[in-house]
Design an enzyme around this catalytic site. Structure first.
Site, PDB file in Angstrom:
ATOM      1  N   GLY A 209      -7.370  77.556  65.259  1.00 63.02           N
ATOM      2  CA  GLY A 209      -7.702  76.810  64.039  1.00 63.02           C
ATOM      3  C   GLY A 209      -8.209  77.745  62.963  1.00 63.02           C
TER       4      GLY A 209
ATOM      5  N   VAL B 199     -14.433  76.886  61.499  1.00 57.28           N
ATOM      6  CA  VAL B 199     -14.752  76.315  62.814  1.00 57.28           C
ATOM      7  C   VAL B 199     -14.795  77.430  63.873  1.00 57.28           C
ATOM      8  CG1 VAL B 199     -14.076  74.617  64.555  1.00 57.28           C
ATOM      9  CG2 VAL B 199     -13.784  74.084  62.143  1.00 57.28           C
ATOM     10  N   GLY B 200     -14.000  78.475  63.660  1.00 56.27           N
ATOM     11  CA  GLY B 200     -14.038  79.616  64.584  1.00 56.27           C
ATOM     12  C   GLY B 200     -15.461  80.166  64.723  1.00 56.27           C
TER      13      GLY B 200
ATOM     14  N   CYS C   7       0.644  79.294  60.966  1.00 57.99           N
ATOM     15  CA  CYS C   7      -0.326  80.389  60.838  1.00 57.99           C
ATOM     16  C   CYS C   7       0.351  81.735  60.571  1.00 57.99           C
ATOM     17  CB  CYS C   7      -1.187  80.472  62.095  1.00 57.99           C
ATOM     18  SG  CYS C   7      -0.203  80.708  63.571  1.00 57.99           S
TER      19      CYS C   7
ATOM     20  N   GLU D 186      -7.839  82.090  67.902  1.00 52.73           N
ATOM     21  CA  GLU D 186      -6.507  82.246  67.291  1.00 52.73           C
ATOM     22  C   GLU D 186      -6.617  81.679  65.883  1.00 52.73           C
ATOM     23  OE1 GLU D 186      -3.938  83.764  68.518  1.00 52.73           O
ATOM     24  OE2 GLU D 186      -4.549  84.025  70.602  1.00 52.73           O
TER      25      GLU D 186
HETATM   26  P1  NAD Z   1      -7.982  71.533  62.846  1.00 52.10           P
HETATM   27  O1  NAD Z   1      -8.585  70.829  61.683  1.00 52.10           O
HETATM   28  O2  NAD Z   1      -6.979  70.791  63.685  1.00 52.10           O
HETATM   29  O3  NAD Z   1      -9.175  72.061  63.734  1.00 52.10           O
HETATM   30  C1  NAD Z   1      -8.988  72.749  64.956  1.00 52.10           C
HETATM   31  C2  NAD Z   1      -9.918  72.167  65.980  1.00 52.10           C
HETATM   32  O4  NAD Z   1     -11.276  72.309  65.548  1.00 52.10           O
HETATM   33  C3  NAD Z   1      -9.690  70.666  66.222  1.00 52.10           C
HETATM   34  O5  NAD Z   1      -9.637  70.442  67.610  1.00 52.10           O
HETATM   35  C4  NAD Z   1     -10.916  70.014  65.574  1.00 52.10           C
HETATM   36  O6  NAD Z   1     -11.306  68.828  66.232  1.00 52.10           O
HETATM   37  C5  NAD Z   1     -11.987  71.069  65.703  1.00 52.10           C
HETATM   38  N1  NAD Z   1     -13.022  70.960  64.656  1.00 52.10           N
HETATM   39  C6  NAD Z   1     -12.837  70.687  63.340  1.00 52.10           C
HETATM   40  N2  NAD Z   1     -14.021  70.715  62.681  1.00 52.10           N
HETATM   41  C7  NAD Z   1     -14.975  70.996  63.595  1.00 52.10           C
HETATM   42  C8  NAD Z   1     -16.406  71.176  63.549  1.00 52.10           C
HETATM   43  N3  NAD Z   1     -17.075  71.083  62.402  1.00 52.10           N
HETATM   44  N4  NAD Z   1     -17.054  71.457  64.703  1.00 52.10           N
HETATM   45  C9  NAD Z   1     -16.371  71.594  65.865  1.00 52.10           C
HETATM   46  N5  NAD Z   1     -15.022  71.443  65.964  1.00 52.10           N
HETATM   47  C10 NAD Z   1     -14.332  71.142  64.871  1.00 52.10           C
HETATM   48  O7  NAD Z   1      -7.243  72.832  62.404  1.00 52.10           O
HETATM   49  P2  NAD Z   1      -7.466  73.751  61.132  1.00 52.10           P
HETATM   50  O8  NAD Z   1      -8.736  74.498  61.278  1.00 52.10           O
HETATM   51  O9  NAD Z   1      -7.158  73.030  59.885  1.00 52.10           O
HETATM   52  O10 NAD Z   1      -6.207  74.707  61.449  1.00 52.10           O
HETATM   53  C11 NAD Z   1      -5.576  75.442  60.482  1.00 52.10           C
HETATM   54  C12 NAD Z   1      -5.910  76.896  60.677  1.00 52.10           C
HETATM   55  O11 NAD Z   1      -5.510  77.274  61.981  1.00 52.10           O
HETATM   56  C13 NAD Z   1      -5.182  77.820  59.742  1.00 52.10           C
HETATM   57  O12 NAD Z   1      -6.098  78.774  59.259  1.00 52.10           O
HETATM   58  C14 NAD Z   1      -4.155  78.500  60.631  1.00 52.10           C
HETATM   59  O13 NAD Z   1      -3.799  79.779  60.208  1.00 52.10           O
HETATM   60  C15 NAD Z   1      -4.845  78.509  61.944  1.00 52.10           C
HETATM   61  N6  NAD Z   1      -3.879  78.544  63.042  1.00 52.10           N
HETATM   62  C16 NAD Z   1      -3.835  79.646  63.822  1.00 52.10           C
HETATM   63  C17 NAD Z   1      -2.917  79.716  64.844  1.00 52.10           C
HETATM   64  C18 NAD Z   1      -2.821  80.918  65.740  1.00 52.10           C
HETATM   65  O14 NAD Z   1      -2.161  80.832  66.760  1.00 52.10           O
HETATM   66  N7  NAD Z   1      -3.446  82.036  65.396  1.00 52.10           N
HETATM   67  C19 NAD Z   1      -2.042  78.659  65.093  1.00 52.10           C
HETATM   68  C20 NAD Z   1      -2.133  77.543  64.276  1.00 52.10           C
HETATM   69  C21 NAD Z   1      -3.063  77.485  63.258  1.00 52.10           C
END
Ligand code: NAD
Length: 460
Positions: free
Chosen positions: A191, A195-196, A247, A213
Site C-alpha cells: 500500500g 500507512v506503511g 505501483c 511493498e
Molecule cells: P489501501 O487504501 O487499499 O490500503 C492498504 C491497506 O492499508 C488496506 O488493507 C487498508 O485497510 C489499510 N489501511 C488503510 N488506512 C489505514 C490506517 N490508517 N491504519 C491501518 N491500516 C490502514 O491502499 P493504498 O495505500 O491506497 O495503496 C496505494 C499505494 O500502494 C500506492 O502508493 C501504490 O504504489 C502502492 N502499491 C504498491 C505495490 C507494490 O507491490 N509495491 C502494489 C500495489 C500498490
C-alpha cells in the site's frame, strides 16, 4: 464486522495450529497450493467479475495480472518447493574442521498479509503463496476499497484451504488497527507510504519483521536510439492498464529533446490504436477507484500549467481519459506526488547527465524503465541510479518472471518476494553447524601463548 475479541481468538487458533507442526510437512504445503490452484481455476470467472465490479477491470487484464499471475506463482512454487526446503550446504573454515555447515529454512509462524486495492486479488494471494510455501499460517486482510473482491476472497479461502491455518478478516481502518495490535511473526503490507509508517510503528512493539511493498514515482527514460513505435506501445500498455493505478506504472517520461515531439505524436497514435477515439467506450479501459482519488487526479491536470493532451473526464463513472501533460514544471503538484492514475507527464532532457540528475534528486523509485538500444547508456543508468527494479526496453513485463525478486528500496519499500525470494522472506533461514566429538583442536582453549596465536591466525 470483526471485533477485537474475534481477531484475538482467530489468531490464537492459528497459533495453536502452527504449534502442532502440521504446516511444516511438505505434503501439507503442496495440498494447500493445490487447493489455491483449484480456487483460481474453478472461480476464474467469479474473480474477474468481482474485479470488474470493483475497478471495471477488463477480463483479459484481470486474468493476466491477477488470476493467471497467482496461478503462475503457485506452479513455480509447486515445482521448486522440495529444493527450496532442503538444507543449503556451505563450506566450513579449517578452524571448525571437521563439521557440516548449512542453512536450514524453517517457517516463521503466523504471517499477516495486508493487501491494497489496485490488484485486490493478486496482492493478497501472491504473498499467501509465499507464506504457504514457507510453511506458515496466515491472516489476510484484503482492501476495503474493493468490497466485491474482498468478500469473494473471504468466501472462497475457507472452501479451498485448511481453515485451521488460514483466515480472512474483512474490514477497513479500524479492523486493520485491531489486527496491527496483535503479535504476528511477520507483517506483509502492500500500500501507500503513510500507512506503511503506521504498520512499521505497530510492528516495533513486538519487533515483528515487516515487508513493505510501497510505491513512488517510477521514471521512464526514452533515448534517441530507440524504436519509438515499439517503445510507445510498451509504455501505453504499462501506463494505462488498470487506468494507471499500478505501483510499477511509469509515473513520468523523460524523453530526449530531439525526439520529444515525434514521440508525443507516436503515443497519441498508439493510444488511438489501443482505446479508440473515445476511450470511455472502450471495454478495455478502467475507472478510478473512488471519488477521492478521482478529485486528486483531476487536480493534477488542473494545476499542471502546461500543455494538456486529453483530460476529458466524467464524474459519475469516474472516467479520466488517457492524458499527457507536456513539460510540467518540477514544482507542479503532479511532479511532487505519485500519480497512480491515467496521467503521464512528458519532460524533455538534453543529455543523460541531465536526466540522471532529475531522477536522483527524488526518492528511490520502485521501478525504473529505460528505452535505448545503446549498451553504454544502459550500463550508465544501471550504475548511476537506485531503484527496486529495472526493466530495459519494456515496462512491467518483468513481473512475469518468478525468478526475479520483486520489491522496493528506500521510500519504495523493503523486502522482496516472488519465487524463492518470497519463500526465503517468510522463512527463518537458520544457520546450522554440526560437529563430531573427534579432533578437538586444543589451541583455541586457554591458556594461550604465541605459538597458539600463530596457528589460530593460520586456521581462521
Ligand atoms: P489501501 O487504501 O487499499 O490500503 C492498504 C491497506 O492499508 C488496506 O488493507 C487498508 O485497510 C489499510 N489501511 C488503510 N488506512 C489505514 C490506517 N490508517 N491504519 C491501518 N491500516 C490502514 O491502499 P493504498 O495505500 O491506497 O495503496 C496505494 C499505494 O500502494 C500506492 O502508493 C501504490 O504504489 C502502492 N502499491 C504498491 C505495490 C507494490 O507491490 N509495491 C502494489 C500495489 C500498490
Amino acid at each position: 464486522m470483526h471485533t477485537l475479541e474475534d481477531i484475538e481468538s482467530t489468531l490464537l487458533s492459528l497459533k495453536n495450529t502452527f504449534a502442532t507442526g502440521k504446516t511444516k510437512a511438505y505434503q501439507w504445503r503442496i495440498e494447500q497450493l493445490n487447493g489455491l490452484m483449484r480456487l483460481c481455476e474453478v472461480h476464474e470467472k467469479d474473480i474477474c467479475e468481482a474485479l470488474s465490479l470493483d475497478l471495471r477491470k477488463c477480463y483479459t487484464e484481470a486474468y493476466l495480472q491477477e488470476v493467471g499471475y497467482v496461478k503462475a506463482d503457485i506452479k513455480h512454487t509447486q515445482k521448486k518447493l522440495k529444493k527450496w526446503m532442503k538444507p543449503r550446504r556451505v563450506s566450513t573454515p579449517l578452524l571448525a574442521f571437521p563439521a557440516k555447515s548449512f542453512h536450514q529454512p524453517e517457517p516463521l509462524g503466523v504471517v499477516f498479509i495486508m493487501g491494497a486495492w489496485n490488484f485486490p486479488f493478486q496482492l493478497v494471494l501472491a504473498p499467501l503463496v509465499a507464506a504457504i510455501g514457507a510453511g506458515n499460517c496466515a491472516v489476510m486482510k484484503p482492501s476495503e476499497l474493493t468490497p466485491h473482491t474482498s468478500k469473494l476472497i473471504a468466501k472462497l479461502v475457507p472452501q479451498y484451504l485448511d481453515s485451521d491455518a488460514f483466515a480472512v478478516v474483512e474490514g477497513g481502518k479500524e479492523v486493520s488497527t485491531d489486527l496491527l495490535k496483535q503479535r504476528f511473526d511477520h507483517i506483509f503490507y502492500t500500500g501507500g507510504e503513510v500507512v506503511g509508517k503506521i504498520v512499521m510503528k505497530a510492528a516495533s512493539q513486538y519487533l515483528t519483521p515487516v515487508t513493505l511493498e510501497l510505491g513512488g514515482k517510477s521514471p521512464c527514460i526514452v533515448d534517441k536510439e530507440c524504436n519509438l513505435l515499439v517503445a510507445a506501445r510498451r509504455i501505453v500498455w504499462g501506463k494505462w492498464s488498470n487506468a494507471g493505478q499500478i505501483c510499477i506504472a511509469p509515473d513520468y517520461l523523460l524523453v530526449h529533446e530531439d525526439i520529444k515531439n515525434e514521440f508525443v505524436d507516436t503515443l497519441k497514435q498508439v493510444l488511438l490504436e489501443q482505446f479508440g477515439d473515445d476511450p470511455s467506450q472502450s471495454k478495455d479501459y478502467g475507472r478510478i477507484i473512488n471519488d477521492a482519488h478521482f478529485k486528486r487526479l483531476l487536480a493534477y491536470i488542473e494545476t499542471s500549467q502546461c500543455d494538456v493532451i486529453g483530460g476529458k473526464h466524467d464524474t459519475d463513472s469516474r472516467f479520466i481519459e488517457p492524458t499527457l501533460l507536456v513539460e510540467p514544471k518540477n514544482s507542479a503538484l503532479v511532479m511532487q506526488e505519485e500519480i497512480f492514475g491515467p496521467i503521464l507527464p512528458v519532460i524533455s532532457f538534453s543529455d543523460h547527465q541531465d536526466a540522471l540528475d532529475k531522477i536522483n534528486q527524488g526518492e528511490k523509485p520502485l521501478a525504473l524503465y529505460l528505452f535505448t538500444g545503446n549498451d553504454d547508456v544502459q550500463q550508465r543508468y544501471l550504475l548511476n541510479t537506485s531503484s527496486g527494479n529495472v526493466c530495459i526496453n519494456d515496462t512491467m513485463i518483468f513481473m512475469s518472471n518468478s525468478n526475479l525478486a520483486f520489491g522496493g528500496v528506500g521510500n519504495s519499500g523493503m523486502g522482496r518476494y516472488h519465487g524463492q525470494s518470497g519463500f526465503d522472506l517468510l522463512s527463518n533461514v537458520k544457520a546450522v553447524m554440526i560437529r563430531p566429538f573427534i579432533l578437538d583442536v586444543f589451541i583455541r582453549y586457554a591458556p594461550f601463548n604465541k605459538f597458539k596465536l600463530t596457528l589460530l591466525k593460520f586456521l581462521q
